[in-house]
Scaffold this motif. Structure first.
Motif, PDB file in Angstrom:
ATOM      1  N   GLY A 287       6.001  18.895  -2.458  1.00 30.06           N
ATOM      2  CA  GLY A 287       4.939  19.777  -2.918  1.00 30.06           C
ATOM      3  C   GLY A 287       3.764  19.946  -1.983  1.00 30.06           C
ATOM      4  N   TYR A 288       3.757  19.271  -0.844  1.00 29.73           N
ATOM      5  CA  TYR A 288       2.642  19.452   0.089  1.00 29.73           C
ATOM      6  C   TYR A 288       3.045  19.054   1.507  1.00 29.73           C
ATOM      7  N   TRP A 289       2.232  19.507   2.457  1.00 31.21           N
ATOM      8  CA  TRP A 289       2.353  19.096   3.856  1.00 31.21           C
ATOM      9  C   TRP A 289       1.326  18.010   4.130  1.00 31.21           C
TER      10      TRP A 289
ATOM     11  N   ASP B 196      -3.580  26.934   1.378  1.00 32.71           N
ATOM     12  CA  ASP B 196      -2.810  25.737   1.022  1.00 32.71           C
ATOM     13  C   ASP B 196      -3.691  24.489   0.966  1.00 32.71           C
TER      14      ASP B 196
ATOM     15  N   ASP C 111      -5.325  24.678  -2.382  1.00 36.24           N
ATOM     16  CA  ASP C 111      -4.384  24.380  -3.460  1.00 36.24           C
ATOM     17  C   ASP C 111      -3.778  22.987  -3.363  1.00 36.24           C
ATOM     18  N   LYS C 112      -4.258  22.182  -2.417  1.00 34.83           N
ATOM     19  CA  LYS C 112      -3.739  20.825  -2.183  1.00 34.83           C
ATOM     20  C   LYS C 112      -2.274  20.832  -1.761  1.00 34.83           C
ATOM     21  N   ARG C 113      -1.845  21.927  -1.158  1.00 41.38           N
ATOM     22  CA  ARG C 113      -0.495  21.982  -0.600  1.00 41.38           C
ATOM     23  C   ARG C 113      -0.497  21.574   0.876  1.00 41.38           C
TER      24      ARG C 113
ATOM     25  N   ARG D 258      -2.444  18.320   2.758  1.00 41.06           N
ATOM     26  CA  ARG D 258      -3.303  17.151   2.598  1.00 41.06           C
ATOM     27  C   ARG D 258      -3.349  16.424   3.937  1.00 41.06           C
TER      28      ARG D 258
ATOM     29  N   ASP E 108       8.709  22.583  -2.161  1.00 44.28           N
ATOM     30  CA  ASP E 108       8.725  22.382  -3.613  1.00 44.28           C
ATOM     31  C   ASP E 108      10.005  21.698  -4.078  1.00 44.28           C
TER      32      ASP E 108
END
Length: 241
Positions: free
Chosen positions: A54-56, A166, A169-171, A173, A226
């Protein structure tokens, strides 16, 4: 620590700081590196992105030139590179000329990948002055794909805007790396008929680490995070198609 006064600032620094997390275990992970070359008064920045569920995850490392004196550079850049070197966020050149040793850059990158058993997906680079490192990587790691990222709004506009969204949207971090944080605070947004890209409003405002990170992001940002599956997941007893 960081203040932004310009209306055209690229990244809201509070938003960036809110995306900070504790450093993750990167052992055996896939990674996209971005590289922005510096020789004497700039930084030679290596930033990277590692996909998580869900995130980088973003982090960075820099090589610091001292051609005009280390203390002058610390004052101009408003970064205590001696302290940051002690923290493991950068390395100050040992060459008497003050120029960054590209062979040492390669040695560090090679060691970093080996130490963490990283699966290098790509080395994404600004082609300006990159030739020496390109040759060393070709010789030492021909399996690493090296991708030249054209430095212009036509190439960078979409990923530049998407990256900022991103982070919000905390995608994306990050570890709180101070050189990368400073680069994000220094970056402003410039636009032309083809879109936008980051820039700096004065020479001493270093954005090298942010440039390097966006070079990597320009290549990897369409990856699916995702439904991220690790090798450990694939080989587990519970995994099935």
């Amino acid at each position: 620590m960081w203040r932004q006064a310009e209306e055209d600032s690229y990244m809201d620094i509070d938003t960036w700081n809110e995306a900070r997390i504790k450093p993750i275990n990167i052992e055996g992970q896939r990674v996209w590196f971005g590289i922005d070359v510096g020789k004497s008064s700039d930084l030679y920045a290596i930033s990277w992105l590692i996909p998580q569920d869900g995130y980088w995850y973003a982090d960075s490392y820099a090589f610091v030139g001292t051609k005009y004196g280390l203390q002058n550079k610390i004052k101009a850049d408003r970064l205590d590179y001696i302290r940051l070197q002690d923290m493991g966020q950068c390395e100050i050149t040992k060459l008497e000329s003050g120029v960054i040793d590209v062979e040492r850059v390669y040695q560090w990158l090679d060691g970093f990948v080996k130490d963490h058993n990283l699966d290098v997906q790509a080395i994404c680079y600004d082609p300006a002055q990159y030739g020496t490192l390109l040759t060393q990587i070709e010789k030492g790691h021909p399996e690493w794909e090296q991708i030249s990222v054209r430095q212009g709004t036509l190439t960078l506009s979409m990923p530049t805007k998407q990256f900022r969204d991103d982070v919000l949207d905390k995608r994306v971090r990050h570890s709180g790396n101070e050189i990368l944080t400073g680069a994000m605070a220094n970056a402003i947004l410039k636009s032309d008929n083809n879109g936008v890209r980051i820039d700096k409003n004065r020479y001493s405002n270093k954005i090298d680490a942010a440039d390097a990170l966006l070079d990597a992001y320009a290549i990897c940002f369409r990856e699916n995070i995702d439904d991220y599956v690790t090798d450990e997941d694939v080989f587990s007893d519970d995994f099935g198609f």
